[in-house]
Design a protein around this motif. Structure first.
Motif, PDB file in Angstrom:
ATOM      1  N   PRO A 180     -74.046  66.097 -30.004  1.00 32.53           N
ATOM      2  CA  PRO A 180     -72.898  66.659 -29.272  1.00 32.53           C
ATOM      3  C   PRO A 180     -73.215  66.933 -27.795  1.00 32.53           C
ATOM      4  CG  PRO A 180     -73.217  67.817 -31.346  1.00 32.53           C
ATOM      5  CD  PRO A 180     -74.396  66.915 -31.173  1.00 32.53           C
ATOM      6  N   PHE A 181     -74.430  67.363 -27.526  1.00 34.93           N
ATOM      7  CA  PHE A 181     -74.831  67.609 -26.132  1.00 34.93           C
ATOM      8  C   PHE A 181     -74.788  66.319 -25.319  1.00 34.93           C
ATOM      9  CE2 PHE A 181     -78.341  67.562 -23.018  1.00 34.93           C
ATOM     10  CZ  PHE A 181     -77.853  68.516 -22.140  1.00 34.93           C
ATOM     11  N   TRP A 182     -75.370  65.251 -25.874  1.00 37.86           N
ATOM     12  CA  TRP A 182     -75.381  63.976 -25.137  1.00 37.86           C
ATOM     13  C   TRP A 182     -73.970  63.442 -24.969  1.00 37.86           C
ATOM     14  CZ3 TRP A 182     -79.476  64.258 -22.717  1.00 37.86           C
ATOM     15  CH2 TRP A 182     -80.707  64.549 -23.308  1.00 37.86           C
ATOM     16  N   THR A 183     -73.117  63.644 -25.955  1.00 35.66           N
ATOM     17  CA  THR A 183     -71.724  63.185 -25.861  1.00 35.66           C
ATOM     18  C   THR A 183     -71.002  63.925 -24.743  1.00 35.66           C
ATOM     19  OG1 THR A 183     -71.726  62.706 -28.225  1.00 35.66           O
ATOM     20  CG2 THR A 183     -69.574  62.886 -27.149  1.00 35.66           C
ATOM     21  N   ARG A 184     -71.151  65.253 -24.694  1.00 41.12           N
ATOM     22  CA  ARG A 184     -70.526  66.041 -23.622  1.00 41.12           C
ATOM     23  C   ARG A 184     -71.077  65.639 -22.264  1.00 41.12           C
ATOM     24  NH1 ARG A 184     -71.859  71.578 -25.131  1.00 41.12           N
ATOM     25  NH2 ARG A 184     -72.477  70.758 -27.118  1.00 41.12           N
ATOM     26  N   LEU A 185     -72.386  65.450 -22.187  1.00 39.81           N
ATOM     27  CA  LEU A 185     -73.014  65.064 -20.922  1.00 39.81           C
ATOM     28  C   LEU A 185     -72.490  63.712 -20.446  1.00 39.81           C
ATOM     29  CD1 LEU A 185     -75.288  66.296 -19.136  1.00 39.81           C
ATOM     30  CD2 LEU A 185     -76.843  64.742 -20.264  1.00 39.81           C
ATOM     31  N   TYR A 186     -72.363  62.774 -21.368  1.00 34.87           N
ATOM     32  CA  TYR A 186     -71.914  61.436 -21.002  1.00 34.87           C
ATOM     33  C   TYR A 186     -70.450  61.417 -20.572  1.00 34.87           C
ATOM     34  CZ  TYR A 186     -71.856  56.387 -20.884  1.00 34.87           C
ATOM     35  OH  TYR A 186     -71.780  55.101 -20.457  1.00 34.87           O
ATOM     36  N   ASN A 187     -69.672  62.400 -21.019  1.00 33.01           N
ATOM     37  CA  ASN A 187     -68.253  62.459 -20.663  1.00 33.01           C
ATOM     38  C   ASN A 187     -67.992  63.210 -19.363  1.00 33.01           C
ATOM     39  OD1 ASN A 187     -67.210  60.919 -22.797  1.00 33.01           O
ATOM     40  ND2 ASN A 187     -67.406  62.659 -24.179  1.00 33.01           N
ATOM     41  N   LEU A 188     -69.022  63.729 -18.725  1.00 37.33           N
ATOM     42  CA  LEU A 188     -68.854  64.372 -17.419  1.00 37.33           C
ATOM     43  C   LEU A 188     -68.634  63.300 -16.353  1.00 37.33           C
ATOM     44  CD1 LEU A 188     -71.571  67.150 -17.666  1.00 37.33           C
ATOM     45  CD2 LEU A 188     -69.105  67.435 -17.768  1.00 37.33           C
ATOM     46  N   PRO A 189     -68.042  63.656 -15.213  1.00 42.50           N
ATOM     47  CA  PRO A 189     -67.649  62.647 -14.232  1.00 42.50           C
ATOM     48  C   PRO A 189     -68.774  61.762 -13.671  1.00 42.50           C
ATOM     49  CG  PRO A 189     -66.621  64.739 -13.733  1.00 42.50           C
ATOM     50  CD  PRO A 189     -67.570  64.979 -14.866  1.00 42.50           C
TER      51      PRO A 189
END
Length: 172
Positions: free
Chosen positions: A95-104
């Motif tokens: 979940p952390f990597w998913t959130r990080l990858y979805n940042l601008p």
């Protein structure tokens, strides 16, 4: 051969500069990040900007970069394993990597690449060690060897040369 001589000249001039051991060590540490991680990434642009903006030794940063590039290539298999463990072998971090990858902007940092992530995380972990060992090395060099090298026949000959006098014109 010329590149090695330029590197040695850069090393000696950096060690004999007015910079504090902390400034030189910080430059080497930031340069190590450029050398250990793959070059074309957003985080390296940020690190290079920090080298330019912060009061660190630019020559030491370039020296740290030059010294760590071959080391980075040698350690790529280890960096891949570290990145693989963080990206794929630890489901709790998904979940952390998913959130990080979805940042601008962060997808451009290529942290979804195992070598990039592993090398960056390894550099972060090694940062205090690189800094303190570099600072200690500068202090030891200045205390034990700087004066002897300054008085050496090689340095006297280099300073007497016309090329050195032209070089001195462009020093700040």
């Amino acid at each position: 051969m010329l590149a090695i001589l330029k590197l040695l000249q850069s090393l000696v001039s950096t060690l004999h500069s007015e910079g504090t051991p902390g400034q030189i060590a910080a430059g080497i540490t930031l340069g190590a990040a450029l050398g250990l991680t793959p070059l074309v990434n957003v985080h390296n642009a940020v690190i290079f900007a920090l080298v330019l903006v912060l009061n660190v030794s630019f020559g030491a940063a370039m020296l740290g970069w030059a010294l760590c590039v071959p080391l980075g290539f040698l350690l790529d298999p280890l960096f891949h394993r570290v990145g693989h463990a963080l990206l794929l072998d630890t489901p709790a971090l998904t979940p952390f990597w998913t959130r990080l990858y979805n940042l601008p902007v962060l997808p451009y940092a290529n942290f979804n690449n195992t070598v990039v992530l592993g090398s960056f995380v390894s550099w972060l972990v090694l940062t205090p060690l690189i800094y303190f060992l570099s600072r200690l090395a500068v202090l030891q060099y200045r205390a034990r060897f700087a004066e002897r090298i300054e008085r050496s026949a090689f340095m006297r000959a280099m300073k007497a040369s016309k090329a050195y006098n032209v070089y001195r014109w462009f020093q700040p």
